[in-house]
Design a protein around this motif. Structure first.
Motif, short mmCIF file in Angstrom:
data_model
loop_
_atom_site.label_atom_id
_atom_site.label_comp_id
_atom_site.label_asym_id
_atom_site.label_seq_id
_atom_site.Cartn_x
_atom_site.Cartn_y
_atom_site.Cartn_z
N MET A 36 51.76 34.41 0.77
CA MET A 36 51.68 35.96 0.86
C MET A 36 52.09 36.33 2.30
O MET A 36 51.58 35.69 3.14
N ASP A 37 53.12 37.21 2.52
CA ASP A 37 53.35 37.66 3.89
C ASP A 37 54.16 38.99 3.62
O ASP A 37 54.04 39.66 2.50
N ALA A 38 54.80 39.44 4.71
CA ALA A 38 55.39 40.86 4.60
C ALA A 38 56.46 40.96 3.49
O ALA A 38 56.58 41.98 2.81
N VAL A 39 57.23 39.87 3.31
CA VAL A 39 58.18 39.83 2.25
C VAL A 39 57.63 40.08 0.93
O VAL A 39 57.88 40.67 -0.08
N ASP A 40 56.46 39.15 0.79
CA ASP A 40 55.79 39.27 -0.49
C ASP A 40 55.35 40.60 -0.59
O ASP A 40 55.20 41.35 -1.83
N ALA A 41 54.55 41.41 0.20
CA ALA A 41 54.27 42.80 0.20
C ALA A 41 55.14 43.76 -0.18
O ALA A 41 54.88 44.51 -1.12
N ALA A 98 39.09 40.11 -5.70
CA ALA A 98 38.26 40.96 -6.62
C ALA A 98 36.73 40.99 -6.02
O ALA A 98 36.19 40.03 -5.50
N SER A 99 36.14 42.06 -6.78
CA SER A 99 34.80 42.38 -6.30
C SER A 99 34.23 43.15 -7.38
O SER A 99 34.99 43.85 -8.47
N ARG A 124 39.21 30.78 7.80
CA ARG A 124 37.85 29.93 7.58
C ARG A 124 37.81 29.52 5.94
O ARG A 124 36.79 29.69 5.60
N GLY A 125 38.64 28.89 5.65
CA GLY A 125 38.81 28.30 4.26
C GLY A 125 38.92 29.47 3.17
O GLY A 125 38.83 29.04 1.98
N ARG A 126 39.33 30.42 3.31
CA ARG A 126 39.17 31.63 2.29
C ARG A 126 40.77 31.11 1.59
O ARG A 126 41.77 30.92 2.52
N ARG A 127 41.03 31.52 0.67
CA ARG A 127 41.94 31.12 -0.26
C ARG A 127 42.76 32.48 -0.70
O ARG A 127 42.08 33.17 -1.33
N LEU A 128 43.98 32.50 -0.29
CA LEU A 128 44.79 33.69 -0.77
C LEU A 128 45.10 33.48 -2.34
O LEU A 128 45.34 34.71 -3.05
N ASP A 129 44.79 32.51 -3.07
CA ASP A 129 45.14 32.35 -4.57
C ASP A 129 43.72 33.27 -5.08
O ASP A 129 44.02 33.86 -6.05
N ASP A 130 42.78 33.63 -4.30
CA ASP A 130 41.68 34.48 -4.92
C ASP A 130 42.21 35.78 -4.71
O ASP A 130 41.37 36.68 -5.12
#
Length: 85
Positions: A1-6, A34-35, A55-61
């Motif tokens: 995920m980056d600016a191009v993805d956005a 998601a929340s 800190r270990g957060r995953r962009l897959d989520d």
């Protein structure tokens, strides 16, 4: 995920709305995790924000949404990275 993805995500979602006759052109995409409806979190204007990717957060989520949709369901701008311009 980056600016191009956005940009790609925003363009795709804008095209989907256009097919339904709704003009959302120029609206930026933001990153959300998601929340539950009773505990909406924040949206991120930058996929590199440490609060979404650190800190270990995953962009897959996480996923892209148009900013107006994120606000409509209760997400607020991240105080660290803010809203995209």
């Amino acid at each position: 995920m980056d600016a191009v993805d956005a940009e790609d995500a925003a363009s795709h979602m804008q095209e989907c709305y256009a097919e339904e006759g709704v003009d959302r052109s120029g609206e930026p995409a933001v990153v959300v995790r998601a929340s539950g409806a009773d505990s909406r979190d924040v949206f991120h204007g930058d996929a590199g924000c440490g609060l979404i990717a650190g800190r270990g957060r995953r962009l897959d989520d996480a996923k892209w949404m148009l900013m107006g949709d994120a606000r409509e369901v209760g997400y607020e701008p991240c105080q660290r990275c803010g809203s995209p311009t």
